[in-house]
Design an enzyme around this catalytic site. Sequence first.
Site, PDB file in Angstrom:
ATOM      1  N   GLU A 115       1.664-112.145 -27.095  1.00 48.97           N
ATOM      2  CA  GLU A 115       1.105-113.419 -26.076  1.00 48.97           C
ATOM      3  C   GLU A 115       2.034-114.666 -26.274  1.00 48.97           C
ATOM      4  O   GLU A 115       2.259-115.205 -25.180  1.00 48.97           O
ATOM      5  CB  GLU A 115      -0.224-113.424 -26.260  1.00 48.97           C
ATOM      6  N   GLY A 169      -6.863-121.050 -30.136  1.00 46.70           N
ATOM      7  CA  GLY A 169      -5.773-121.946 -29.511  1.00 46.70           C
ATOM      8  C   GLY A 169      -4.411-121.407 -29.885  1.00 46.70           C
ATOM      9  O   GLY A 169      -3.516-122.483 -30.152  1.00 46.70           O
ATOM     10  N   HIS A 176      -3.979-112.263 -20.332  1.00 49.96           N
ATOM     11  CA  HIS A 176      -4.933-111.079 -20.634  1.00 49.96           C
ATOM     12  C   HIS A 176      -4.640-110.412 -21.690  1.00 49.96           C
ATOM     13  O   HIS A 176      -3.444-109.712 -21.560  1.00 49.96           O
ATOM     14  CB  HIS A 176      -5.404-110.185 -19.359  1.00 49.96           C
ATOM     15  N   ASN A 218      -3.359-116.942 -15.950  1.00 52.56           N
ATOM     16  CA  ASN A 218      -4.312-116.561 -17.011  1.00 52.56           C
ATOM     17  C   ASN A 218      -3.435-115.610 -17.889  1.00 52.56           C
ATOM     18  O   ASN A 218      -2.542-114.988 -17.498  1.00 52.56           O
ATOM     19  CB  ASN A 218      -5.438-116.050 -16.713  1.00 52.56           C
ATOM     20  N   LYS A 271     -14.845-119.068 -19.974  1.00 54.04           N
ATOM     21  CA  LYS A 271     -15.680-119.358 -18.731  1.00 54.04           C
ATOM     22  C   LYS A 271     -15.051-119.081 -17.543  1.00 54.04           C
ATOM     23  O   LYS A 271     -13.620-119.083 -17.507  1.00 54.04           O
ATOM     24  CB  LYS A 271     -15.931-120.825 -18.808  1.00 54.04           C
ATOM     25  N   ASP A 279      -9.596-111.289 -13.862  1.00 53.11           N
ATOM     26  CA  ASP A 279      -8.331-110.573 -14.017  1.00 53.11           C
ATOM     27  C   ASP A 279      -7.922-109.754 -12.834  1.00 53.11           C
ATOM     28  O   ASP A 279      -7.263-108.774 -12.927  1.00 53.11           O
ATOM     29  CB  ASP A 279      -8.757-109.636 -15.131  1.00 53.11           C
TER      30      ASP A 279
HETATM   31  C1  GAR Z   1      -6.034-114.076 -26.529  1.00 54.53           C
HETATM   32  O1  GAR Z   1      -5.947-112.773 -26.955  1.00 54.53           O
HETATM   33  C2  GAR Z   1      -6.460-114.027 -24.846  1.00 54.53           C
HETATM   34  O2  GAR Z   1      -5.490-113.166 -24.513  1.00 54.53           O
HETATM   35  C3  GAR Z   1      -7.648-113.817 -24.791  1.00 54.53           C
HETATM   36  O3  GAR Z   1      -8.185-114.529 -25.847  1.00 54.53           O
HETATM   37  C4  GAR Z   1      -7.444-114.546 -26.896  1.00 54.53           C
HETATM   38  C5  GAR Z   1      -7.489-116.242 -27.209  1.00 54.53           C
HETATM   39  O4  GAR Z   1      -6.545-116.499 -28.476  1.00 54.53           O
HETATM   40  N1  GAR Z   1      -8.323-114.008 -23.486  1.00 54.53           N
HETATM   41  C6  GAR Z   1      -9.082-113.228 -22.705  1.00 54.53           C
HETATM   42  O5  GAR Z   1      -9.487-112.273 -23.452  1.00 54.53           O
HETATM   43  C7  GAR Z   1      -9.316-113.889 -21.378  1.00 54.53           C
HETATM   44  N2  GAR Z   1      -9.902-112.698 -20.488  1.00 54.53           N
HETATM   45  P1  GAR Z   1      -6.087-117.914 -28.694  1.00 54.53           P
HETATM   46  O6  GAR Z   1      -7.466-118.920 -28.485  1.00 54.53           O
HETATM   47  O7  GAR Z   1      -5.678-117.800 -30.192  1.00 54.53           O
HETATM   48  O8  GAR Z   1      -5.208-118.300 -27.742  1.00 54.53           O
END
Ligand code: GAR
Length: 209
Positions: free
Chosen positions: A181, A14, A111, A109, A93, A152
């Site tokens: 991000e 998170g 990515h 979302n 999910k 995606d």
């Molecule tokens: C992030 O890097 C996000 O971009 C990725 O999971 C991580 C979550 O980090 N999401 C995906 O790969 C979705 N396809 P976080 O829980 O620390 O925010």
Amino acid sequence: MERIKIAVFVSGGGTNLQAIIDAVNNGALDVDINLVLSDRMDAYALERAQNAGISTVYINSKDFKEREDFIDRFLRLMEEYDVNFIVLAGYMKKVPPELVRKFWGRMVNIHPALIPAFCGKGYYGMKVHQAVIDYGVKITGVTVHLVDEQYDHGAIVAQMAVEVRDTDTPETLAERVLEYEHKIYPLALQLFAEGRVEIKGRKTYIKDK
Ligand code: GAR
């Protein structure tokens, strides 16, 4: 324009959720976070939400015998918490198509790569960074996009490029990408809050202030 009231969907640590909470608290992001929803009871993201005084809920299809009941509960939760915009932040999910259709144009979302590279089914979390390093690309990045019924695939809202270094491991690269991000997600959400994202077919256009 209606104020944006978001539910953030999470599965893990998170850190993106935290960046969004921080941006709201310091006045950079003009939305209400009405709910944080997870498919995992042990997601650390839930603790972050609770620490910030945000309502949390756990919901996972595996706890429902009938798919219909699961979908019903999911949709009702959005109504109960008065949610009009959904933010996926490390939610691992697939979002049920019923929800995707209902929130079309109002679900995003993030990515951890430059879509359309290193994305689609099977490309999530650390697997993305491993694939980037295995391929040998010199630049990767982050993408914020609308959610449609394919992984995606929805229209891209914002992207940033991130350097890949020769010495990178998936872990060091993930760390660098996450920093971006955390910058881009609040900025992209603020564009929606200001009503500046126009969707035309497969593309988005950002209107001037
Ligand atoms: C992030 O890097 C996000 O971009 C990725 O999971 C991580 C979550 O980090 N999401 C995906 O790969 C979705 N396809 P976080 O829980 O620390 O925010």
